[in-house]
Design a protein around this motif. Structure first.
Motif, PDB file in Angstrom:
ATOM      1  N   ALA A 191     -52.581  13.107 -17.372  1.00 17.62           N
ATOM      2  CA  ALA A 191     -51.139  12.851 -17.337  1.00 17.62           C
ATOM      3  C   ALA A 191     -50.356  14.067 -17.796  1.00 17.62           C
ATOM      4  O   ALA A 191     -49.326  14.431 -17.211  1.00 17.62           O
ATOM      5  N   VAL A 192     -50.846  14.714 -18.868  1.00 23.22           N
ATOM      6  CA  VAL A 192     -50.173  15.910 -19.366  1.00 23.22           C
ATOM      7  C   VAL A 192     -50.246  17.035 -18.341  1.00 23.22           C
ATOM      8  O   VAL A 192     -49.270  17.741 -18.098  1.00 23.22           O
ATOM      9  N   ARG A 193     -51.413  17.213 -17.717  1.00 23.37           N
ATOM     10  CA  ARG A 193     -51.551  18.261 -16.697  1.00 23.37           C
ATOM     11  C   ARG A 193     -50.585  18.042 -15.545  1.00 23.37           C
ATOM     12  O   ARG A 193     -49.938  18.980 -15.062  1.00 23.37           O
ATOM     13  N   LEU A 194     -50.454  16.795 -15.090  1.00 18.99           N
ATOM     14  CA  LEU A 194     -49.528  16.504 -13.999  1.00 18.99           C
ATOM     15  C   LEU A 194     -48.091  16.773 -14.419  1.00 18.99           C
ATOM     16  O   LEU A 194     -47.285  17.330 -13.665  1.00 18.99           O
ATOM     17  N   TRP A 195     -47.748  16.407 -15.632  1.00 18.62           N
ATOM     18  CA  TRP A 195     -46.407  16.636 -16.165  1.00 18.62           C
ATOM     19  C   TRP A 195     -46.106  18.129 -16.235  1.00 18.62           C
ATOM     20  O   TRP A 195     -45.053  18.601 -15.816  1.00 18.62           O
ATOM     21  N   LEU A 196     -47.083  18.890 -16.734  1.00 16.77           N
ATOM     22  CA  LEU A 196     -46.876  20.320 -16.866  1.00 16.77           C
ATOM     23  C   LEU A 196     -46.712  21.006 -15.513  1.00 16.77           C
ATOM     24  O   LEU A 196     -45.883  21.892 -15.348  1.00 16.77           O
ATOM     25  N   ARG A 197     -47.511  20.622 -14.557  1.00 20.16           N
ATOM     26  CA  ARG A 197     -47.415  21.223 -13.221  1.00 20.16           C
ATOM     27  C   ARG A 197     -46.053  21.001 -12.597  1.00 20.16           C
ATOM     28  O   ARG A 197     -45.592  21.808 -11.785  1.00 20.16           O
ATOM     29  N   SER A 198     -45.411  19.907 -12.947  1.00 15.01           N
ATOM     30  CA  SER A 198     -44.103  19.608 -12.360  1.00 15.01           C
ATOM     31  C   SER A 198     -42.979  20.414 -13.002  1.00 15.01           C
ATOM     32  O   SER A 198     -41.853  20.409 -12.512  1.00 15.01           O
ATOM     33  N   GLN A 199     -43.266  21.110 -14.102  1.00 17.45           N
ATOM     34  CA  GLN A 199     -42.224  21.783 -14.863  1.00 17.45           C
ATOM     35  C   GLN A 199     -42.136  23.283 -14.613  1.00 17.45           C
ATOM     36  O   GLN A 199     -41.074  23.869 -14.805  1.00 17.45           O
ATOM     37  N   VAL A 200     -43.229  23.915 -14.234  1.00 16.76           N
ATOM     38  CA  VAL A 200     -43.231  25.374 -14.145  1.00 16.76           C
ATOM     39  C   VAL A 200     -43.520  25.852 -12.735  1.00 16.76           C
ATOM     40  O   VAL A 200     -44.134  25.152 -11.925  1.00 16.76           O
ATOM     41  N   GLU A 201     -43.063  27.066 -12.466  1.00 19.72           N
ATOM     42  CA  GLU A 201     -43.336  27.691 -11.184  1.00 19.72           C
ATOM     43  C   GLU A 201     -44.655  28.444 -11.199  1.00 19.72           C
ATOM     44  O   GLU A 201     -45.334  28.544 -10.174  1.00 19.72           O
ATOM     45  N   GLN A 202     -45.010  28.980 -12.367  1.00 15.98           N
ATOM     46  CA  GLN A 202     -46.213  29.794 -12.454  1.00 15.98           C
ATOM     47  C   GLN A 202     -46.582  30.000 -13.915  1.00 15.98           C
ATOM     48  O   GLN A 202     -45.718  30.033 -14.790  1.00 15.98           O
ATOM     49  N   VAL A 203     -47.876  30.130 -14.196  1.00 12.75           N
ATOM     50  CA  VAL A 203     -48.356  30.523 -15.518  1.00 12.75           C
ATOM     51  C   VAL A 203     -49.740  31.119 -15.338  1.00 12.75           C
ATOM     52  O   VAL A 203     -50.566  30.593 -14.602  1.00 12.75           O
ATOM     53  N   GLU A 204     -49.973  32.258 -15.988  1.00  8.56           N
ATOM     54  CA  GLU A 204     -51.249  32.940 -15.822  1.00  8.56           C
ATOM     55  C   GLU A 204     -52.336  32.336 -16.696  1.00  8.56           C
ATOM     56  O   GLU A 204     -53.494  32.285 -16.309  1.00  8.56           O
ATOM     57  N   GLU A 205     -51.984  31.916 -17.891  1.00  6.10           N
ATOM     58  CA  GLU A 205     -52.982  31.371 -18.816  1.00  6.10           C
ATOM     59  C   GLU A 205     -52.335  30.290 -19.655  1.00  6.10           C
ATOM     60  O   GLU A 205     -51.223  30.456 -20.160  1.00  6.10           O
ATOM     61  N   LEU A 206     -53.049  29.178 -19.802  1.00 10.05           N
ATOM     62  CA  LEU A 206     -52.511  28.056 -20.573  1.00 10.05           C
ATOM     63  C   LEU A 206     -53.613  27.382 -21.354  1.00 10.05           C
ATOM     64  O   LEU A 206     -54.704  27.161 -20.829  1.00 10.05           O
ATOM     65  N   GLN A 207     -53.352  27.076 -22.609  1.00 10.24           N
ATOM     66  CA  GLN A 207     -54.269  26.286 -23.424  1.00 10.24           C
ATOM     67  C   GLN A 207     -53.488  25.143 -24.044  1.00 10.24           C
ATOM     68  O   GLN A 207     -52.383  25.336 -24.558  1.00 10.24           O
TER      69      GLN A 207
END
Length: 286
Positions: free
Chosen positions: A57-73
Motif C-alpha cells: 500500500a505504501v509503495r503504491l501511494w509513493l508511486r502516485s506522488q513522485v515523477e522520479q527517484v533514483e534511490e529510496l529506502q
C-alpha cells in the motif's frame, strides 16, 4: 516553499528501483535517528501485516506522488496489535534525487511517528490515506544543480516571482535604469541561483510587457528568526553575477519570508553549492 518541499516529500518511490522495507522494531526498542532507520539491516522476523498489507500500500501511494527517484529506502515499524487499530508506530524514509512536481530534491530523510491510517479500507484494496495530522521530522539537502533545475517548476517559479515582486517595491528600483513591470506582469527568464558558504546569489532577467529585459542580481545571506520565518542578511545589489562587491540594500536587511505555521526549522545552512534544512513540519491529511 520549504513547507511544500517537506510536506510533499513524505511520499516517494521509484519507477526504476523498488523501495527496501525493513522489519519492525519491538515496541520497547529505543528511538532511532532518521539515519538509523534507513541504514539498519533487516532482521529475519517481520510482521506479516507490514510485509503483506502495508508495504504494498505504501509503495503504491509513493508511486502516485513522485515523477522520479533514483534511490529510496523505507522502514516501517510497529507491532501487529497497534497496526490492526490503524496506527503505525514509525515510518522512516530516505530518498536521493527525487522529483516532485518539477522540484528536484537532492537528498531527503524523514521520520513520521504515531501515524493513523485507513487500514480497513487498505485491506479492501482502497488507497492509503492519513486520518489525522502527524509531525514529521527530518532533513532536506538541495544541491545547487538540482535547485537550478527546479526554477522552472511552477511551485518555485511562482514563489520566486512573488518574492521579487515584493522586493521591487523597495529601494531596488532606485538602482535600476529601466522601469519595472507591475506585480501582475512579473515574468522571469534565465533564472540562476549560486550557493556559496553563508550566501545565496540570485540572477534573473525581468521581462517587461514590451519585451525589454532588465537584469537583476541579488546576493544575500539567510538567517532564521524563528522556526517558520527566514530573514535576509545583509543583501546586496550586484552589477553582474561574478561581482565581488555590491551596493548594500539596507531597506531589505531583515526582510522576512514566512514559511507558514506548519513549519518548524531548527537549522538552515548555506554551504558551497549546497543548502541544508533540518526541522519539523506538521503534515495534514489531504
Amino acid at each position: 516553499m520549504f513547507s511544500t518541499l517537506f510536506s510533499s516529500s513524505k511520499a516517494m518511490d521509484s519507477s526504476s528501483s523498488s523501495p527496501k522495507v525493513g522489519p519492525p522494531a519491538p515496541d520497547s526498542a529505543q528511538p532511532q535517528s532518521p539515519v538509523d532507520l534507513a541504514a539498519n539491516s533487516p532482521t529475519p522476523k517481520q510482521s506479516q501485516l507490514i510485509s503483506k498489507v502495508l508495504s504494498p500500500a505504501v509503495r503504491l501511494w509513493l508511486r502516485s506522488q513522485v515523477e522520479q527517484v533514483e534511490e529510496l529506502q523505507v522502514k516501517i515499524e510497529g507491532g501487529d496489535r497497534r497496526i490492526l487499530t490503524g496506527q503505525i508506530q514509525r515510518v522512516g524514509i530516505t530518498a536521493h534525487k527525487a522529483i516532485y512536481q518539477g522540484l528536484h530534491l537532492s537528498h531527503l530523510q524523514l521520520v513520521g511517528e504515531n501515524i493513523r491510517i485507513n487500514l480497513g479500507q487498505v485491506m479492501r484494496g482502497k488507497p492509503l490515506n492519513l486520518l489525522e495530522p502527524i509531525p514529521v521530522t527530518g532533513s532536506l539537502v538541495l544541491e545547487e544543480a538540482d535547485l537550478n533545475a527546479s526554477l522552472s517548476a511552477p511551485l518555485l517559479a511562482n514563489a520566486l516571482a512573488e518574492f521579487l515582486a515584493t522586493l521591487l517595491k523597495s529601494e531596488i528600483q532606485a538602482v535600476l535604469d529601466a522601469p519595472l513591470p507591475g506585480h501582475q506582469a512579473i515574468n522571469l527568464q534565465n533564472s540562476q541561483i549560486i550557493i556559496a558558504a553563508g550566501q545565496l546569489t540570485l540572477s534573473a532577467s525581468l521581462v517587461a510587457v514590451s519585451g525589454t529585459l532588465t537584469p537583476i542580481v541579488i546576493r544575500t545571506g539567510l538567517r532564521l528568526k524563528n522556526g517558520h520565518t527566514l530573514q535576509l542578511d545583509r543583501p546586496q545589489w550586484l552589477t553582474h553575477l561574478q561581482a565581488k562587491r555590491g551596493l548594500p540594500l539596507g531597506d531589505l536587511d531583515g526582510f522576512e519570508i514566512d514559511l507558514g505555521p506548519e513549519v518548524d526549522l531548527q537549522e538552515l545552512s548555506l554551504e558551497n553549492s549546497t543548502l541544508i534544512c533540518r526541522g519539523r513540519i506538521m503534515v495534514t491529511p489531504a
